[in-house]
Design an enzyme around this catalytic site. Structure first.
Site, PDB file in Angstrom:
ATOM      1  N   PRO A  36     -39.712 -17.419 -23.980  1.00 52.80           N
ATOM      2  CA  PRO A  36     -40.299 -16.080 -23.887  1.00 52.80           C
ATOM      3  C   PRO A  36     -39.281 -15.031 -23.445  1.00 52.80           C
ATOM      4  O   PRO A  36     -38.445 -15.290 -22.570  1.00 52.80           O
ATOM      5  CB  PRO A  36     -41.376 -16.249 -22.811  1.00 52.80           C
ATOM      6  CG  PRO A  36     -40.870 -17.352 -21.950  1.00 52.80           C
ATOM      7  CD  PRO A  36     -40.083 -18.271 -22.840  1.00 52.80           C
ATOM      8  N   GLY A  37     -39.334 -13.866 -24.047  1.00 52.37           N
ATOM      9  CA  GLY A  37     -38.475 -12.757 -23.636  1.00 52.37           C
ATOM     10  C   GLY A  37     -39.331 -11.573 -23.240  1.00 52.37           C
ATOM     11  O   GLY A  37     -39.562 -11.293 -22.060  1.00 52.37           O
ATOM     12  N   TYR A  53     -35.891  -5.189 -24.815  1.00 53.72           N
ATOM     13  CA  TYR A  53     -35.286  -4.595 -26.012  1.00 53.72           C
ATOM     14  C   TYR A  53     -35.080  -3.087 -25.831  1.00 53.72           C
ATOM     15  O   TYR A  53     -35.269  -2.306 -26.754  1.00 53.72           O
ATOM     16  CB  TYR A  53     -36.128  -4.924 -27.254  1.00 53.72           C
ATOM     17  CG  TYR A  53     -36.356  -6.419 -27.409  1.00 53.72           C
ATOM     18  CD1 TYR A  53     -35.284  -7.265 -27.695  1.00 53.72           C
ATOM     19  CD2 TYR A  53     -37.621  -6.995 -27.217  1.00 53.72           C
ATOM     20  CE1 TYR A  53     -35.461  -8.637 -27.797  1.00 53.72           C
ATOM     21  CE2 TYR A  53     -37.810  -8.370 -27.322  1.00 53.72           C
ATOM     22  CZ  TYR A  53     -36.722  -9.179 -27.609  1.00 53.72           C
ATOM     23  OH  TYR A  53     -36.907 -10.530 -27.700  1.00 53.72           O
ATOM     24  N   GLY A 105     -42.176 -15.099 -28.354  1.00 55.22           N
ATOM     25  CA  GLY A 105     -42.997 -14.313 -29.266  1.00 55.22           C
ATOM     26  C   GLY A 105     -44.298 -13.769 -28.712  1.00 55.22           C
ATOM     27  O   GLY A 105     -44.940 -12.940 -29.371  1.00 55.22           O
ATOM     28  N   TYR A 158     -38.650   0.514 -35.286  1.00 55.08           N
ATOM     29  CA  TYR A 158     -39.865  -0.262 -35.631  1.00 55.08           C
ATOM     30  C   TYR A 158     -41.117   0.596 -35.651  1.00 55.08           C
ATOM     31  O   TYR A 158     -42.222   0.051 -35.643  1.00 55.08           O
ATOM     32  CB  TYR A 158     -40.108  -1.381 -34.618  1.00 55.08           C
ATOM     33  CG  TYR A 158     -38.915  -2.199 -34.233  1.00 55.08           C
ATOM     34  CD1 TYR A 158     -38.329  -3.079 -35.132  1.00 55.08           C
ATOM     35  CD2 TYR A 158     -38.386  -2.113 -32.950  1.00 55.08           C
ATOM     36  CE1 TYR A 158     -37.243  -3.846 -34.764  1.00 55.08           C
ATOM     37  CE2 TYR A 158     -37.298  -2.887 -32.574  1.00 55.08           C
ATOM     38  CZ  TYR A 158     -36.729  -3.742 -33.494  1.00 55.08           C
ATOM     39  OH  TYR A 158     -35.652  -4.500 -33.119  1.00 55.08           O
ATOM     40  N   CYS A 202     -28.458  13.914 -33.175  1.00 54.51           N
ATOM     41  CA  CYS A 202     -28.616  14.705 -34.406  1.00 54.51           C
ATOM     42  C   CYS A 202     -29.182  13.873 -35.540  1.00 54.51           C
ATOM     43  O   CYS A 202     -28.490  13.592 -36.522  1.00 54.51           O
ATOM     44  CB  CYS A 202     -27.270  15.295 -34.798  1.00 54.51           C
ATOM     45  SG  CYS A 202     -26.586  16.252 -33.460  1.00 54.51           S
TER      46      CYS A 202
END
Ligand code: LLP
Length: 425
Positions: free
Chosen positions: A281-282, A377, A246, A323, A349
């Site tokens: 962690p990412g 991501y 996070g 997001y 489109c």
């Protein structure tokens, strides 16, 4: 703006010409085509090692969250540094194995693990399952019994802490689908401790992603530690405390804590405790270690707005559409054309198909643009929408560029599909 990135800049600017490690990004675009993702091996390593050194003498396991970027060369880079892995599917586990990762350092998260996924993970001897519900605990116990194994379990509790991040990536509130209500957790632990094929080893939480403050992490850990103490009174002792992932990164002008700041806030709470600290962690390891390159196809103006129409779309990078994420975008080569304000949009489109809005850019048709902070991501969330082949992925290592995923071909698009049998004859 990216000079402000706290830890390590994967991309540097030589008089306005961008390069990653020792390779000009324009050369990469010319040689490998666009759109493509480009990652810096040095930056990935640096970001992982920052966690390792921040943890110093505390017993720990850093389980990189595979979902952030699951390319096997990225996993290999981290496995070689001794990383563990946080997975959410058997597909991710098989990637870890292919990359040379150690299954005994794997934690298995996710709300909907299937019996077959559990079985494979049990056979490989993963570190533990992060169990998210009582129903899952029952299924895991039965599955372990069927294959004569004992499942190591950490319960993912929901500490009801507001991570103060985008609602789609906030996970630690009661209203979210994740985890077991922390107030019910002691009962569930007692039930788990009685199960024949379950071994309780830890506690886990993950409150959200892109956190730019340490306070919610500290609040969540305080609640976890109160639970650990309560469990101790009930005779249940734990080997590890997993505080999830996070930690945020700088996309624009955020000033997230570094891993060092983060650990400086957390470690004092663990003073004198013997449990190992697990982290997942990412984003903070890969986001700013990667970029996406895309080429301007057309410039267009409708009187009110200027559009830079590029060859990457929401199928390649969905974060801005999904997001409302702000990601920096800059030409890779400095140009003297007068700057204008553009919406940078793709060929798909949909009106939601944009990478950036209202950015001042000095560009002409044919310019290559660099979308920053795209290592997390990005490719992993890409799709074939509009029958667009997915982009290539490349890894820069000093002055070398390695193809770590070929660009998909048109043939790849329908491999696996079948025509109906013909009626004639
Ligand atoms: N552990 C668990 C259980 C998670 O659900 C996640 C992320 C992580 C660790 C890693 O979190 P990180 O360190 O990367 O923040 N696609 C969204 C982010 C989704 C995060 C999902 N869970 C985005 O592009 O912002």
């Amino acid at each position: 703006m990216h000079d402000a990135v706290s830890s390590f800049t994967a991309v540097s600017s030589d008089q306005g010409n961008l390069q990653m490690e020792r390779v000009p990004l324009n050369d990469i675009a010319n040689q490998f085509g666009t759109p493509c993702y480009v990652y810096s091996k040095a930056a990935i390593s640096h970001n992982f090692l920052a966690y390792q050194s921040a943890l110093a003498d505390k017993a720990h396991l850093i389980c990189y969250a595979v979902k952030a970027n699951s390319n096997i060369a990225v996993l290999q880079t981290l496995a070689e540094l001794g990383a563990g892995f946080d997975i959410v599917s058997i597909g991710e586990l098989e990637r870890v194995l292919r990359a040379g990762g150690d299954p005994s350092k794997v934690v298995f998260s996710g709300v909907a693990k299937s019996a077959s996924e559990m079985q494979r993970a049990l056979e490989l001897g993963i570190h533990c399952f992060n169990v998210e519900s009582e129903a899952e605990l029952e299924l895991l116990n039965n599955t372990a019994a069927n294959c004569a194994r004992v499942a190591a379990v950490s319960l993912r509790v929901n500490p009801d802490v507001d991570a103060q991040t985008h609602p789609y990536i906030s996970t630690g509130l009661k209203e979210n689908k994740f985890g077991i209500d922390i107030d019910r957790a002691p009962q569930v632990y007692q039930r788990a401790a009685q199960m024949s094929h379950i071994k309780v080893v830890g506690v886990d939480c993950h409150i959200g992603s892109q956190l730019v403050d340490t306070a919610p992490f500290v609040a969540a850990l305080e609640r976890l530690l109160a639970l650990v103490d309560r469990l101790g009174e009930l005779g249940i002792t734990l080997d590890h405390i997993d505080i999830g992932g996070g930690l945020g990164v700088c996309y624009n002008n955020e000033q997230p804590p570094t891993p060092e700041n983060y650990m400086a806030a957390v470690l004092p709470l663990l003073q004198g405790r013997s449990e190992m600290l697990v982290l997942e962690p990412g984003r903070s390891i890969v986001a700013n270690a990667g970029v996406m390159l895309t080429q301007v196809q057309y410039l267009k103006s409708n009187g009110e707005k200027n559009f830079a129409i590029v060859d990457a779309a929401m199928n390649d990078m969905i974060r801005p559409a999904l997001y409302q994420a702000w990601m920096d975008i800059q030409p890779v080569v400095r140009s003297d054309v007068p700057a204008a304000v553009y919406d940078v949009v793709g060929p798909v489109c949909e009106t939601g198909d944009f990478l950036a809005k209202e950015r001042s850019l000095s560009i002409s048709t044919g310019a290559t643009l660099c979308l920053f902070s795209a290592g997390a991501y990005g490719f992993v969330m890409s799709s074939n929408y509009n029958s667009r082949p997915r982009a290539a992925e490349l890894m820069v290592d000093d002055d070398q560029v390695h193809v770590i995923r070929q660009r998909e071909t048109i043939e790849d698009l329908f491999s696996g599909e079948q025509l109906l049998p013909s009626k004639a004859g």
